[in-house]
Scaffold this motif. Structure first.
Motif, PDB file in Angstrom:
ATOM      1  N   VAL A   1     -76.285   7.902  22.494  1.00 15.06           N
ATOM      2  CA  VAL A   1     -75.940   6.875  21.514  1.00 15.06           C
ATOM      3  C   VAL A   1     -74.678   6.159  21.988  1.00 15.06           C
TER       4      VAL A   1
ATOM      5  N   SER B   1     -75.018   3.080  11.745  1.00 19.69           N
ATOM      6  CA  SER B   1     -74.395   2.533  10.534  1.00 19.69           C
ATOM      7  C   SER B   1     -73.562   1.292  10.820  1.00 19.69           C
ATOM      8  N   TRP B   2     -73.452   0.909  12.085  1.00 21.13           N
ATOM      9  CA  TRP B   2     -72.752  -0.332  12.424  1.00 21.13           C
ATOM     10  C   TRP B   2     -73.717  -1.522  12.547  1.00 21.13           C
TER      11      TRP B   2
ATOM     12  N   LYS C   1     -72.251  23.089  18.978  1.00 18.84           N
ATOM     13  CA  LYS C   1     -70.958  22.657  19.504  1.00 18.84           C
ATOM     14  C   LYS C   1     -69.804  23.377  18.818  1.00 18.84           C
TER      15      LYS C   1
ATOM     16  N   PRO D   1     -73.369   3.639  16.890  1.00 21.83           N
ATOM     17  CA  PRO D   1     -74.045   4.322  15.772  1.00 21.83           C
ATOM     18  C   PRO D   1     -74.809   3.358  14.869  1.00 21.83           C
TER      19      PRO D   1
ATOM     20  N   GLU E   1     -63.618   8.370  24.799  1.00 21.61           N
ATOM     21  CA  GLU E   1     -64.416   7.601  25.769  1.00 21.61           C
ATOM     22  C   GLU E   1     -63.949   7.877  27.197  1.00 21.61           C
TER      23      GLU E   1
ATOM     24  N   LEU F   1     -62.253  -2.342  27.437  1.00 16.22           N
ATOM     25  CA  LEU F   1     -61.355  -1.319  27.975  1.00 16.22           C
ATOM     26  C   LEU F   1     -61.051  -1.570  29.447  1.00 16.22           C
TER      27      LEU F   1
ATOM     28  N   PRO G   1     -70.226   9.085  18.214  1.00 16.19           N
ATOM     29  CA  PRO G   1     -71.517   9.766  18.325  1.00 16.19           C
ATOM     30  C   PRO G   1     -71.385  11.176  18.918  1.00 16.19           C
ATOM     31  N   ALA G   2     -72.268  12.046  18.504  1.00 17.21           N
ATOM     32  CA  ALA G   2     -72.232  13.454  18.923  1.00 17.21           C
ATOM     33  C   ALA G   2     -72.305  13.620  20.436  1.00 17.21           C
ATOM     34  N   SER G   3     -72.999  12.726  21.117  1.00 20.11           N
ATOM     35  CA  SER G   3     -73.178  12.951  22.553  1.00 20.11           C
ATOM     36  C   SER G   3     -71.887  12.705  23.342  1.00 20.11           C
ATOM     37  N   TRP G   4     -70.830  12.288  22.675  1.00 15.76           N
ATOM     38  CA  TRP G   4     -69.534  12.128  23.335  1.00 15.76           C
ATOM     39  C   TRP G   4     -68.664  13.371  23.168  1.00 15.76           C
ATOM     40  N   VAL G   5     -69.159  14.373  22.436  1.00 17.78           N
ATOM     41  CA  VAL G   5     -68.328  15.493  21.995  1.00 17.78           C
ATOM     42  C   VAL G   5     -68.873  16.812  22.543  1.00 17.78           C
ATOM     43  N   ASP G   6     -67.972  17.708  22.989  1.00 19.93           N
ATOM     44  CA  ASP G   6     -68.432  18.990  23.514  1.00 19.93           C
ATOM     45  C   ASP G   6     -68.210  20.161  22.571  1.00 19.93           C
TER      46      ASP G   6
ATOM     47  N   PHE H   1     -67.948   6.221  35.666  1.00 14.76           N
ATOM     48  CA  PHE H   1     -67.977   6.709  34.283  1.00 14.76           C
ATOM     49  C   PHE H   1     -69.434   6.734  33.808  1.00 14.76           C
ATOM     50  N   LEU H   2     -69.940   7.940  33.585  1.00 21.48           N
ATOM     51  CA  LEU H   2     -71.343   8.104  33.196  1.00 21.48           C
ATOM     52  C   LEU H   2     -71.437   8.856  31.882  1.00 21.48           C
ATOM     53  N   GLY H   3     -72.485   8.554  31.137  1.00 26.36           N
ATOM     54  CA  GLY H   3     -72.767   9.337  29.935  1.00 26.36           C
ATOM     55  C   GLY H   3     -73.412  10.665  30.308  1.00 26.36           C
ATOM     56  N   ARG H   4     -73.565  11.502  29.288  1.00 25.37           N
ATOM     57  CA  ARG H   4     -74.229  12.787  29.440  1.00 25.37           C
ATOM     58  C   ARG H   4     -75.641  12.623  29.998  1.00 25.37           C
TER      59      ARG H   4
ATOM     60  N   ARG I   1     -70.110   7.971   7.366  1.00 22.69           N
ATOM     61  CA  ARG I   1     -70.547   7.057   8.423  1.00 22.69           C
ATOM     62  C   ARG I   1     -70.246   7.762   9.743  1.00 22.69           C
ATOM     63  N   VAL I   2     -70.835   7.272  10.823  1.00 19.87           N
ATOM     64  CA  VAL I   2     -70.529   7.840  12.136  1.00 19.87           C
ATOM     65  C   VAL I   2     -69.490   6.948  12.826  1.00 19.87           C
ATOM     66  N   ASP I   3     -68.355   7.530  13.180  1.00 20.52           N
ATOM     67  CA  ASP I   3     -67.371   6.778  13.960  1.00 20.52           C
ATOM     68  C   ASP I   3     -67.516   7.059  15.446  1.00 20.52           C
TER      69      ASP I   3
ATOM     70  N   THR J   1     -60.875   5.952  21.857  1.00 25.57           N
ATOM     71  CA  THR J   1     -60.465   5.578  23.214  1.00 25.57           C
ATOM     72  C   THR J   1     -60.231   6.818  24.070  1.00 25.57           C
TER      73      THR J   1
ATOM     74  N   PHE K   1     -66.866  10.298  29.361  1.00 21.17           N
ATOM     75  CA  PHE K   1     -67.697   9.615  30.352  1.00 21.17           C
ATOM     76  C   PHE K   1     -67.237   9.856  31.794  1.00 21.17           C
TER      77      PHE K   1
END
Lengths: 552, 552
Positions: B200, B205-206, A32, B203, A177, B340, A203-208, B327-330, A199-201, A174, A181
């Motif tokens: 995911v 860690s929550w 990425k 995460p 998200e 929201l 997740p990677a699958s939300w990021v390009d 709204f869909l995930g990857r 910590r993870v705030d 926000t 999506f």
């Protein structure tokens, strides 16, 4: 009556479009990650003319590396963007309009750039969408302002692309998200790449796309107020507020905005508030940024919990050491969340207190004044009576009008300000500048920050007006005039009128509250300097350099 | 005036308490996982008397394995809990009160259990906190109802403890965020453990404890309406609404609640709406659950975007194939988010439309009726005029009263119902049952769902009343009576009064809107059965068994 099957269409146009763009960018990507000095080319590849682009930047945290990069793209390639921004804060936020990279804006706040915004709209360089509060702008990201591109900032990322936003989570989740999506493209600047995140705030699958920025993102110490600058008039108003509002209504949960007025309240809780025996009875639960001026109240055991919109520079270590009070991750650092704190600040607290630059005689107020299109951030959201609220608290019920059949309470919305502004201009005006600004900038409605009907209390150095007790607009005007001092609004009023309002309990002056004006001394502040705040904090608070320069 | 250093205290009591509990549970844990049949013991170890426990359960998704487990703990060990629940839905939600495991409740909705709730409060088995709307309840999780324990549900977890919530993300992230970041304990039931998650949603860690449930979590197909049951009266009301509200005000973004009335509107868009030439002009943006009755409108190209509170059983595959709309995930599955979507439904849409069981003559309405403490879910949140809104849309501006200096628009809040309920009882009543219910249940205020002052439009089979045009409560009462038909409220009104309101445009009858009552036929529905919906969906919609039994 079943569909005409000739009307077959593709239902994956957004996804296909995204894949196509990402493929074009692929030569620049390793996983990425994109190399720091390739970011401009990548933006030119990923962003198309007329895209809706959310650029992160609220009043504190700025995706400054990405905004600078955006301002440097070739405007023959990337143009006519529709920008969505919580805050117009940095010069390049407007440069992109001057260069034609963008031409339309929807925003919430434009404090530092408000003059230039008004000018650019006037010049036709910028087409105005709407001025929003934060929460409605976030809402629209899921409805009719769904982003094609998000440009946001985080502290750290790992190889997979998981994000750590640290103390300044703010609005990042926000925005991401809404974009991720709906097959938008999420581009993140990070201060560093690390092997393992605290910590993870997010997740990677939300990021390009991730880029390690040249410099860390800009972060303003916006909520730091140096106690040295708190005046005795502000201390008097703070005493009036504690006695005449917080104690009277048993205010247990609240939001304080930015400013010296509310900083004075915070610094009087452990002294004046303590002398009134109010610890544990008021001000236990907060939706607020981590103000350094809250340290003495926290240390004195006044505060049970604080949920934060964002972080505050220099407060990181102190916050980590006070895990009973703040929201912290497993790693021990603050987790803020602007969306959730605005939601809580709207619906779940007893009281909002704020200030304004102008208030008209009926109590409507605005910080939009001639030539300045400032916007309001979160004030209208927290500074109104949320009619969807159905739960009750003692303070909320105290606003009830018992003569109604369908009784209900009301949120306490307090406006607190001196009767005169800098330059000795009266804060009370017959007509808000906002009305003319709306006409000049071609807005659909005048940009009012808080409407008079929502203001329950008005505090000035003269006293407090209990506007929630008034039964007509005429009576509300009288009550406002009764605390308007030697402004024209105040001078029109007779002593007899004032006495009537006072005897009805609609206004109270310091003497009615048992407050001697001569007690309003700086020595009453729990901390009188930034240095004092550091001492209170057990040396955990580490003030930014600009506040250290006052030490001598 | 610096702190007294004798007052040293621990600032990590919450964290220490959590660590202590987690250590006691350690023998039962492998990583974060606990064996399915050890869950009761683990709950007895982790939960202490008087804890604040959020149990996930909104109107659709239930953490049913964990609620059953909680009902089976030893009530000598775990007792006097303060439960926080969006929805009281399942029998064991109340069993825990009968057994003394819990004694206090804060909630938002109690549809299926509303009779028993009222009874238990009466019997003193349950102490009532407050009835909330979803969003204010979520807000309080960060202010004065911060949870010690969260019991929630997800679809899948990986070994590390990352969660996939699938189409039914709902309120899970919000509950977890409030609990995890204030050192509460997050306990999750999952349908299965997998090696790799599709994506995911939350995460690892929550999350503290994960249990693979015996059965998948309960999921209700709550928003599925069989078109077979839509009556011609409902079709008439839907025509009135499309013509007299949606077209008139150019409503572009909206929320539809649950029910046959709004299902009728959805099924008329591609037929009646199309004949009016409204495609692309109204109803493009939705905050709504994925109603199967929206399929024909989606397939006909009416709808640009839908953001969902939750999922809907049987719609999964259809949604995945319509990525341009949802709204869909990857991974291609729906991402819903109740918080929201409620925020967007409050602040970012033009219109809310709902129904009620009772409306008084001034337009106040409630679904709380004698002996039933139902609560309202999200209706009060979306069904009021949010005074913090500052952006404008054509529909919102249409509600403006131009004679005011500080003009502003208003959210469209439509109440739509037949003049008589089941059993031939008039829906219009002189006095809401809610007033007496409040007294009996010792509530601070009567549980009103939507206040009359917020209702802009009232639609019945008689016609539409434009309440936003009325200038006094008396005139609002007249306008309501003019569409109240042969109920007592309606019969009191003279024909002359009706004619006056009609000529002023305050009410409109079908003939005024160019609607012939005889056109309101079932043949006008784009789908007349669940089978038709499946056909429209290209066989992608897979209705739950209970809706298949109607096929013949």
């Amino acid at each position: 009556m079943i569909q005409n099957s000739n009307l077959k269409r593709s239902w994956t146009t957004r996804r296909d479009e995204k894949n196509e763009r990402m493929q074009k960018a692929d030569p620049h990507l390793e996983g990425k990650y994109v190399a720091t000095d390739h970011i401009t080319e990548v933006l030119e590849t990923l962003i198309q003319p007329k895209d809706r682009v959310v650029l992160e930047g609220n009043n504190q945290k700025q995706a400054s590396f990405l905004s600078t990069a955006l301002a440097s793209v070739n405007s023959d390639i990337v143009k006519e963007l529709h920008m969505i921004m919580s805050s117009i804060s940095r010069p390049e936020h407007l440069d992109i309009f001057e260069k034609g990279i963008a031409n339309r804006i929807d925003f919430a706040f434009a404090g530092p750039q408000s003059l230039r915004v008004a000018q650019m709209i006037d010049d036709g360089q910028m087409e105005m969408g709407n001025i929003h509060t934060y929460l409605e702008l976030y809402g629209r990201l899921f409805i009719d302002l769904i982003p094609s591109i998000a440009l946001v900032a985080a502290d750290k990322a790992d190889e997979a692309g998981n994000l750590y936003t640290g103390a300044n989570t703010e609005e990042t989740p926000t925005i991401i998200e809404a974009t991720a999506f709906r097959q938008g493209i999420v581009i993140v600047q990070v201060n560093e790449q690390v092997e393992e995140l605290p910590r993870v705030d997010i997740p990677a699958s939300w990021v390009d796309v991730i880029v390690v920025a040249k410099d860390p993102y800009q972060l303003e110490a916006l909520f730091t107020r140096n106690p040295r600058h708190i005046s005795e008039i502000q201390i008097l108003m703070a005493m009036i507020t504690i006695r005449g509002v917080y104690e009277k209504h048993q205010v247990q949960s609240l939001n304080h905005g930015i400013g010296f007025n509310t900083a004075a309240i915070e610094l009087l809780l452990p002294t004046y508030g303590e002398s009134l025996g109010l610890r544990g009875k008021i001000c236990q639960h907060w939706a607020v940024n981590p103000h350094p001026t809250l340290i003495p109240a926290i240390e004195s055991g006044w505060i049970d919990s604080i949920h934060c919109f964002g972080g505050e520079r220099g407060m990181e270590e102190y916050i980590s050491a006070r895990s009973d009070v703040f929201f912290l991750g497993r790693d021990g650092t603050l987790r803020s969340n602007r969306t959730l704190s605005q939601m809580a600040g709207q619906y779940a607290v007893d009281l909002f207190i704020g200030s304004t630059l102008q208030m008209d005689y009926e109590g409507n107020s605005s910080t939009v004044t001639k030539g300045r299109l400032a916007g309001f951030g979160g004030a209208p959201n927290m500074g109104h009576d949320p009619k969807g609220r159905r739960h009750s608290t003692p303070a909320w019920l105290d606003m009830m009008k018992p003569e109604e059949t369908l009784v209900r309470g009301k949120k306490l919305v307090v406006q607190m300000m001196e009767t005169h502004q800098q330059g000795n201009n009266p804060v009370f005006v017959e007509r808000l500048d906002a009305i003319d600004v709306a006409k000049e900038a071609n807005l659909d409605i005048p940009p009012v920050m808080i409407y008079g009907e929502d203001v329950t209390h008005l505090v000035t150095e003269e006293g407090v007006a209990y506007l929630y007790k008034t039964n007509s607009i005429a009576e509300r005007k009288e009550a406002i005039a009764a605390v308007a001092g030697v402004t024209p609004a105040g001078q029109e009023q007779s002593l007899k009128q004032k006495e009537r309002l006072r005897s009805q309990g609609i206004v109270a002056y310091p003497e009615d509250l048992g407050i001697r004006r001569s007690d309003a001394k700086r020595s009453l502040l729990a901390a009188q300097s930034v240095e004092d705040l550091v001492t209170w904090s057990d040396d955990l608070y580490d003030p930014p350099q600009q506040f250290r320069s006052y030490w001598s």
